[in-house]
Design an enzyme around this catalytic site. Structure first.
Site, PDB file in Angstrom:
ATOM      1  N   SER A 106       0.823  -1.213   0.000  1.00  0.00           N
ATOM      2  CA  SER A 106       0.000   0.000   0.000  1.00  0.00           C
ATOM      3  C   SER A 106       0.847   1.248   0.000  1.00  0.00           C
ATOM      4  O   SER A 106       0.356   2.326  -0.329  1.00  0.00           O
ATOM      5  CB  SER A 106      -0.862   0.037   1.267  1.00  0.00           C
ATOM      6  OG  SER A 106      -1.616  -1.127   1.377  1.00  0.00           O
ATOM      7  N   HIS A 127      -2.101  -3.044  -6.708  1.00  0.00           N
ATOM      8  CA  HIS A 127      -2.687  -2.680  -5.415  1.00  0.00           C
ATOM      9  C   HIS A 127      -4.199  -2.812  -5.447  1.00  0.00           C
ATOM     10  O   HIS A 127      -4.899  -1.985  -6.028  1.00  0.00           O
ATOM     11  CB  HIS A 127      -2.273  -1.246  -5.033  1.00  0.00           C
ATOM     12  CG  HIS A 127      -2.732  -0.844  -3.673  1.00  0.00           C
ATOM     13  ND1 HIS A 127      -3.414   0.313  -3.426  1.00  0.00           N
ATOM     14  CD2 HIS A 127      -2.621  -1.482  -2.482  1.00  0.00           C
ATOM     15  CE1 HIS A 127      -3.707   0.373  -2.131  1.00  0.00           C
ATOM     16  NE2 HIS A 127      -3.235  -0.697  -1.546  1.00  0.00           N
ATOM     17  N   GLU A 139      -4.786  -0.241  -8.463  1.00  0.00           N
ATOM     18  CA  GLU A 139      -3.731   0.691  -8.851  1.00  0.00           C
ATOM     19  C   GLU A 139      -2.558  -0.129  -9.384  1.00  0.00           C
ATOM     20  O   GLU A 139      -2.044  -1.006  -8.684  1.00  0.00           O
ATOM     21  CB  GLU A 139      -3.290   1.542  -7.651  1.00  0.00           C
ATOM     22  CG  GLU A 139      -4.334   2.577  -7.259  1.00  0.00           C
ATOM     23  CD  GLU A 139      -3.987   3.327  -5.971  1.00  0.00           C
ATOM     24  OE1 GLU A 139      -4.284   4.524  -5.886  1.00  0.00           O
ATOM     25  OE2 GLU A 139      -3.445   2.709  -5.042  1.00  0.00           O
ATOM     26  N   ASN A 177      -4.419   5.750  -1.141  1.00  0.00           N
ATOM     27  CA  ASN A 177      -3.979   5.779   0.255  1.00  0.00           C
ATOM     28  C   ASN A 177      -3.313   7.095   0.617  1.00  0.00           C
ATOM     29  O   ASN A 177      -3.373   7.533   1.766  1.00  0.00           O
ATOM     30  CB  ASN A 177      -3.042   4.606   0.545  1.00  0.00           C
ATOM     31  CG  ASN A 177      -3.826   3.312   0.682  1.00  0.00           C
ATOM     32  OD1 ASN A 177      -5.052   3.334   0.747  1.00  0.00           O
ATOM     33  ND2 ASN A 177      -3.130   2.201   0.714  1.00  0.00           N
TER      34      ASN A 177
HETATM   35  N1  LIG Z   1      -5.581  -4.387   4.815  1.00  0.00           N
HETATM   36  C1  LIG Z   1      -5.912  -3.664   3.783  1.00  0.00           C
HETATM   37  O1  LIG Z   1      -6.965  -3.022   3.770  1.00  0.00           O
HETATM   38  C2  LIG Z   1      -5.013  -3.611   2.577  1.00  0.00           C
HETATM   39  C3  LIG Z   1      -5.500  -3.054   1.380  1.00  0.00           C
HETATM   40  C4  LIG Z   1      -4.677  -3.049   0.263  1.00  0.00           C
HETATM   41  C5  LIG Z   1      -3.396  -3.543   0.355  1.00  0.00           C
HETATM   42  N2  LIG Z   1      -2.950  -4.065   1.548  1.00  0.00           N
HETATM   43  C6  LIG Z   1      -1.572  -4.579   1.589  1.00  0.00           C
HETATM   44  O2  LIG Z   1      -1.638  -5.994   1.540  1.00  0.00           O
HETATM   45  C7  LIG Z   1      -0.557  -6.544   2.286  1.00  0.00           C
HETATM   46  C8  LIG Z   1      -1.101  -7.491   3.316  1.00  0.00           C
HETATM   47  O3  LIG Z   1      -1.951  -6.779   4.201  1.00  0.00           O
HETATM   48  P1  LIG Z   1      -3.023  -7.512   5.120  1.00  0.00           P
HETATM   49  O4  LIG Z   1      -3.841  -6.436   5.736  1.00  0.00           O
HETATM   50  O5  LIG Z   1      -3.697  -8.594   4.372  1.00  0.00           O
HETATM   51  O6  LIG Z   1      -2.028  -8.115   6.242  1.00  0.00           O
HETATM   52  P2  LIG Z   1      -2.269  -9.343   7.235  1.00  0.00           P
HETATM   53  O7  LIG Z   1      -1.244  -9.180   8.293  1.00  0.00           O
HETATM   54  O8  LIG Z   1      -3.706  -9.435   7.607  1.00  0.00           O
HETATM   55  O9  LIG Z   1      -1.925 -10.608   6.341  1.00  0.00           O
HETATM   56  C9  LIG Z   1      -0.622 -10.931   5.954  1.00  0.00           C
HETATM   57  C10 LIG Z   1      -0.524 -12.428   5.745  1.00  0.00           C
HETATM   58  O10 LIG Z   1       0.780 -12.733   5.237  1.00  0.00           O
HETATM   59  C11 LIG Z   1       1.176 -13.962   5.798  1.00  0.00           C
HETATM   60  N3  LIG Z   1       2.632 -14.062   5.692  1.00  0.00           N
HETATM   61  C12 LIG Z   1       3.574 -13.476   6.439  1.00  0.00           C
HETATM   62  N4  LIG Z   1       4.803 -13.823   6.003  1.00  0.00           N
HETATM   63  C13 LIG Z   1       4.622 -14.642   4.941  1.00  0.00           C
HETATM   64  C14 LIG Z   1       5.515 -15.344   4.080  1.00  0.00           C
HETATM   65  N5  LIG Z   1       6.821 -15.249   4.218  1.00  0.00           N
HETATM   66  N6  LIG Z   1       4.971 -16.112   3.110  1.00  0.00           N
HETATM   67  C15 LIG Z   1       3.646 -16.213   2.958  1.00  0.00           C
HETATM   68  N7  LIG Z   1       2.756 -15.561   3.756  1.00  0.00           N
HETATM   69  C16 LIG Z   1       3.243 -14.813   4.729  1.00  0.00           C
HETATM   70  C17 LIG Z   1       0.659 -13.896   7.214  1.00  0.00           C
HETATM   71  O11 LIG Z   1       0.540 -15.204   7.770  1.00  0.00           O
HETATM   72  C18 LIG Z   1      -0.696 -13.214   7.043  1.00  0.00           C
HETATM   73  O12 LIG Z   1      -1.740 -14.134   6.866  1.00  0.00           O
HETATM   74  C19 LIG Z   1       0.216  -5.366   2.854  1.00  0.00           C
HETATM   75  O13 LIG Z   1       1.285  -5.064   1.988  1.00  0.00           O
HETATM   76  C20 LIG Z   1      -0.810  -4.259   2.851  1.00  0.00           C
HETATM   77  O14 LIG Z   1      -0.236  -2.994   2.780  1.00  0.00           O
HETATM   78  C21 LIG Z   1      -3.732  -4.120   2.643  1.00  0.00           C
END
Ligand SMILES: NC(=O)c1ccc[n+]([C@@H]2O[C@H](COP(=O)([O-])OP(=O)(O)OC[C@H]3O[C@@H](n4cnc5c(N)ncnc54)[C@H](O)[C@@H]3O)[C@@H](O)[C@H]2O)c1
Length: 524
Positions: A106, A127, A139, A177
């Site tokens: 993000s 994204h 994005e 964002n």
């Molecule tokens: N939460 C949101 O609203 C949102 C929206 C758009 C983008 N994002 C982006 O998406 C990404 C993930 O965010 P999230 O909110 O889902 O986080 P989260 O912490 O809920 O999920 C992350 C997941 O990654 C897994 N993980 C960690 N290390 C790993 C590895 N080495 N191999 C495989 N899996 C692994 C974890 O077990 C976890 O389930 C971030 O970069 C975030 O910025 C989040």
């Protein structure tokens, strides 16, 4: 996000390998996917057979080895640069040389992630927005080394996924964002300062701006740990704008394990981890609390559309309405509450409040509809500041569903309760807030609009793409530039100036382009 992205691909006929770090995490992801598709079936949005076919396209695996033969990887691990760089270096070793490696980051630098691999031309930002199956926007972030073919392939893929893409350069927070997180952080600041309750902040933005959810509920959906990391990165990469420095409360909540929906508790409390269903907690307001004073007869001062609208709504709600003008307040001698809606100009308002103080009986609630003056200045024009409250209605004739109830440092709890009861009787949602410029809605909305003008000024994106991104990525009913056109640039500049003058927050200074457009009587 990972589970949501898996669903997007599988729903559009593309086989997916869903990879997690452990069996337990994989199970959580699977439960997220089945929960989401089951809900879609229950709502009649997905046929049962299609759900089964969708799930049949997904292979679940622990570890990256399962990704040897894929054409594209979308990474969605936690928002930490070291972790993502290590992961990409590993993906680079494991995946076929032709494979495209995309990050769902993000806020982190896609370029820095790309150079951790030996194929930076095939690394791109993809994204998605939360919830990925619902939000239409993607994005596409190209770095200075992403190949044009890869950008074109990924754009075409977005079309296959039924998404609308905007392609942009590698800047902290991209479009959505970069505009959203200043607003979210400011909302946390309001809550931390006890400026308004969580319910009132969220209701204000939903009803005042037509947003699908309020900022604190949205933060719970995003995940407070993810939000914290995004703000940290945006602060560091985005020019150290204090609007992006995470509010201390956010860090405390993350440390305390209050991560939002995913942990079952964030700003709100949920039925269980992962659930969207709210349950009451110790902060939930009790509707039986504080009924306020008995009100039957209401005076309305003013001759404009707001006064006329208010008189009509009050009469419809069963109140006995006594109209008055600013010059002749005598008919208000025996009312229970007065709403003044005269010109929003300091001299006129102060004179009316002083006049009401002379005419009205003790105990009468005196409400002012000012949206530009501190309510306390008007309250101090009377000898009874405890009885004075601000009522900020929406729409020229108060037809909007929201009323901001402004309590000053002298307003009594009973006066505030009375104002809330009156709002409810009018069929409006009353939200209580402190006496600061912009109250809740304008204080959160206009800095966001100002940020959009700054982004345009920086040449990062276009009016159309910025509007698109906020509508399709964040569910805003209109884009920031559409809204600026509706409000008028001059009004926006006036409000922004007031917010800046009161807070002296450098990030709230009006965008120079906004000043120039107003000076030149130009549109955007
Ligand atoms: N939460 C949101 O609203 C949102 C929206 C758009 C983008 N994002 C982006 O998406 C990404 C993930 O965010 P999230 O909110 O889902 O986080 P989260 O912490 O809920 O999920 C992350 C997941 O990654 C897994 N993980 C960690 N290390 C790993 C590895 N080495 N191999 C495989 N899996 C692994 C974890 O077990 C976890 O389930 C971030 O970069 C975030 O910025 C989040």
């Amino acid at each position: 996000m990972g589970a949501g992205i898996v669903e997007v691909f599988a729903r559009n006929g593309i086989p997916v390998v869903a990879v997690e770090i452990s069996e337990a995490a994989l199970e959580r992801g699977r439960a997220h996917l089945t929960g989401s598709t089951d809900r879609a079936v229950a709502r009649g949005k997905l046929a049962e057979a299609d759900r089964d076919a969708l799930l049949g396209r997904v292979t679940f695996a622990v570890g990256l080895d399962a990704l040897r033969s894929v054409d594209l990887v979308v990474e969605a691990v936690p928002e930490r640069l070291d972790l993502k760089r290590r992961l990409f270096a590993e993906l680079d070793r494991i995946c076929r040389p032709e494979a495209i490696l995309a990050t769902n980051t993000s806020s982190l630098s896609v370029t820095e992630i790309a150079v951790a691999t030996t194929r930076p031309a095939q690394v791109i930002g993809l994204h998605f927005f939360n919830p990925a199956p619902v939000m239409k926007l993607v994005e596409v972030v190209r770095t200075v080394v992403t190949s044009a073919d890869v950008v074109a392939d990924v754009e075409a893929l977005c079309g296959r996924l039924g998404k609308v893409d905007v392609t942009i350069g590698d800047r902290a927070g991209f479009i959505a964002n970069a505009l959203l997180f200043g607003y979210l952080n400011q909302a946390i600041g309001m809550y931390e300062a006890r400026y308004a309750s969580r319910e009132d902040i969220d209701a204000a933005m939903k009803l005042g701006c037509g947003l699908p959810m309020g900022p604190l509920a949205l933060l719970d959906l995003i995940g407070l740990d993810t939000a914290y990391e995004i703000l940290e990165t945006m602060y560091r990469r985005g020019g150290r704008d204090r609007r992006h420095a995470p509010v201390p409360l956010l860090r405390q909540m993350v440390t305390a394990g209050l991560l939002g929906r995913k942990s079952g508790r964030g700003f709100y409390t949920y039925e269980r981890p992962g659930s969207a269903k709210l349950v009451p907690d110790e902060h939930t307001p009790n509707p039986a609390d504080g009924a306020g004073r008995e009100i039957a007869k209401v005076g309305v001062v003013g001759t404009g559309p707001l006064a006329a609208g208010l008189a009509e709504h009050l009469a419809k709600a069963g109140y006995q309405v006594v109209p008055a003008t600013a010059d002749v307040l005598a008919p208000l001698a025996d009312v229970d509450l007065v709403v003044e809606a005269v010109d929003d100009e300091p001299y006129a308002k102060t004179a009316v409040l002083a006049g009401l103080d002379e005419v009205c009986q003790p105990g009468v609630v005196l409400a002012t509809t000012t949206s530009t003056l501190p309510v306390i200045e008007l309250a101090m024009a009377t000898g009874r500041p405890a009885d004075v409250v601000g009522l900020h209605f929406f729409g020229p004739d108060a037809a909007g569903p929201l009323v901001e109830i402004v309590r000053t440092i002298r307003t009594s709890a009973q006066t505030t309760d009375t104002a809330r009861a009156l709002s409810a009787a009018l069929g409006r949602t009353g939200v209580v807030c402190g006496d600061r410029a912009g109250f809740i809605v304008n204080a959160l909305l206009f800095p966001y609009l100002n940020d959009a003008v700054r982004m345009l000024e920086a040449g990062y994106s276009t009016v159309e793409d910025i509007d698109h991104a906020m509508k399709l990525g964040c569910g805003c009913p209109s884009g920031p530039f559409e809204l600026l056109r509706t409000v008028g640039l001059e009004v926006a500049l006036t409000i922004q100036r007031r917010l800046y003058q009161e807070s002296r927050e450098p990030g709230l200074a009006p965008a120079p382009l906004l000043e120039q457009l107003v000076t030149a009587h130009a549109e955007v």
